[in-house]
Design an enzyme around this catalytic site. Structure first.
Site, PDB file in Angstrom:
ATOM      1  N   HIS A 312       0.832  -1.195   0.000  1.00 21.85           N
ATOM      2  CA  HIS A 312       0.000   0.000   0.000  1.00 21.85           C
ATOM      3  C   HIS A 312       0.873   1.255   0.000  1.00 21.85           C
ATOM      4  CE1 HIS A 312      -3.486   2.513   0.810  1.00 21.85           C
ATOM      5  NE2 HIS A 312      -2.818   3.093   1.790  1.00 21.85           N
ATOM      6  N   GLU A 323       2.907  -0.351   7.789  1.00 24.40           N
ATOM      7  CA  GLU A 323       2.689  -1.489   6.894  1.00 24.40           C
ATOM      8  C   GLU A 323       3.834  -2.486   6.979  1.00 24.40           C
ATOM      9  OE1 GLU A 323       1.409  -2.556   2.298  1.00 24.40           O
ATOM     10  OE2 GLU A 323       2.228  -0.569   2.753  1.00 24.40           O
ATOM     11  N   LYS A 344       2.422   3.115  -6.367  1.00 18.34           N
ATOM     12  CA  LYS A 344       2.042   4.515  -6.135  1.00 18.34           C
ATOM     13  C   LYS A 344       3.175   5.470  -6.497  1.00 18.34           C
ATOM     14  CE  LYS A 344      -1.416   3.773  -2.492  1.00 18.34           C
ATOM     15  NZ  LYS A 344      -1.356   2.294  -2.371  1.00 18.34           N
TER      16      LYS A 344
END
Length: 421
Positions: A312, A323, A344
């Site tokens: 993520h 995370e 990302k």
């Protein structure tokens, strides 16, 4: 043993362009979709960069032309997040060749499309109209445009999908939760097919300013392509992006009976709550770890069976730390052997759409045995030095099972496991 749930169609609208194959080739080539904001005046604004979906004039190869999706009249009645969902759905349904026309198939098809914010630009524009021109000048389509469930609602209406309909609004975990919800609907027999994923379009002055006051956004305005840098010690926040990622999922038996090609198996899904803090998880990552363990159990896999993790990782120090703690909690000594990347870095953080798009990237990694890179990863944090991060360039790697994570404000965690078909 429960019947396998497979993916038979995928569709993407993203800062890297539109269309799964085109976007994937750009991602693997190390291209960035992050640039300067040109939709509104940012001269005196602290945030001047974002991951914007290119239009067909800016990108002749993979740009979005709204008139290919809806008429000009209809475009005025829907928010941008719904337009993106319609475009992604068309590609996914076309690949799956699923356009149900008889009542039984229509009732058997669910529509579950998540979002973090919904039609935020419609809300802010309507407020300006209300303040400057009065309530009588508001369009009657304001409320139907901004409601979060209207992406799913419009897809259902447009394609005649009459089965269960839903919209997780769970911040940045919404896209993965939508996929998980659709998977469960099929497993419990309430649907045979589901159109699932996430959509978001909130690159708006108020949204950007709100996240900026939290010190969550990157201000590397002079170097847009280098601003999103998950895991890197010089990161200074995430870059907001927009787009949609949708999947068509169904049982393996249903897919084979109608001659559809399974692209991947959705072998596991798990979700949990941190019950800790509205914007950050516990330091030990226990909430995220619970979601991963549930997904592994549902997939009947062990930690050492995972070959790749699409993290993520948004490019914020707090989020990356939490995370990684969750991953260490679950994978322990196996973690250094598992390649990890964050897409990302190329798209920015698409909030509620992140899980939909990143699930597709994870499936493509499975199918192509190629891992997307983490752009701008020059030097990882010292406490990450033992991890097998994938920096700067894609690599070839055999993948049988892969994880895609989604974490959201409010303490929501979601994990999807995809396996080779």
């Amino acid at each position: 043993m429960r019947e396998k749930i497979v993916v038979t169609g995928m569709g993407i609208v993203s800062p890297l362009g539109c269309g799964v194959d085109k976007v994937w080739s750009r991602l693997i080539a190390g291209e960035s979709g992050i640039g300067s904001i040109d939709r509104f005046d940012v001269e005196d604004f602290p945030i001047k960069i974002a991951g914007l979906v290119p239009n067909h004039e800016e990108d002749e190869i993979a740009g979005l032309n709204p008139e290919d999706i809806v008429s000009r009249k209809e475009r005025r009645r829907i928010d941008l997040f719904t337009l993106y969902a319609l475009a992604a759905a068309e590609e996914a349904l076309t690949q799956a060749n699923w356009f149900p026309s008889d009542l039984a198939d229509q009732i058997a098809t669910a529509t579950i499309v998540g979002t973090g914010i919904g039609g935020f630009p419609t809300i802010t524009d309507a407020q300006k109209t209300l303040d400057t021109r009065g309530y009588k000048r508001l369009s009657p389509f304001v409320a139907p445009a901004f409601l979060a469930n209207l992406a799913a609602g419009n897809l259902s209406i447009f394609y005649g999908l009459k089965g269960p309909i839903g919209c997780p609004v769970t911040a940045c975990a919404a896209g993965i939760q939508a996929i998980g919800d659709g998977r469960r609907l099929i497993q419990c027999g309430e649907a045979e097919v589901a159109l699932v994923g996430g959509t978001e379009a909130c690159v708006d002055p108020l949204a950007l300013a709100s996240f900026h006051t939290m010190r969550a956004l990157s201000t590397r305005n002079d170097e847009p392509a280098k601003a999103s840098r998950p895991f890197d010690r010089d990161r200074d926040g995430f870059v907001m992006g927009e787009g949609a990622g949708l999947l068509v999922i169904e049982t393996l038996e249903h897919a084979l009976e109608r001659g559809a090609k399974p692209l991947a198996v959705l072998s596991g899904y798990g979700t949990s709550a941190d019950a800790h803090h509205i914007t950050s998880g516990p330091e030990d990552g226990s909430g995220g770890a619970a979601a991963i363990r549930t997904a592994l159990a549902k997939a009947e896999l062990e930690a050492q069976d995972i070959d790749y993790i699409n993290a993520h990782a948004t490019s914020t120090p707090v989020g990356d730390k939490t995370e990684v703690a969750a991953l260490r909690n679950v994978f322990a000594d196996h973690l250094p052997d598992i390649p990890i990347s964050s897409t990302k870095s190329a798209t920015g953080h698409l909030l509620g759409a992140a899980g939909g798009i990143e699930s597709i990237f994870t499936i493509l990694a499975l199918r192509e045995n190629r891992l997307p890179p983490t752009l701008n990863l020059e030097q990882a944090d010292e406490n990450l030095s033992d991890l097998n991060l994938v920096p700067k360039q894609s690599i070839g790697h055999k993948v049988e099972h892969a994880i895609c994570n989604g974490l959201g404000f409010g303490g929501v965690n979601a994990t999807l496991i995809a396996s080779k078909a």
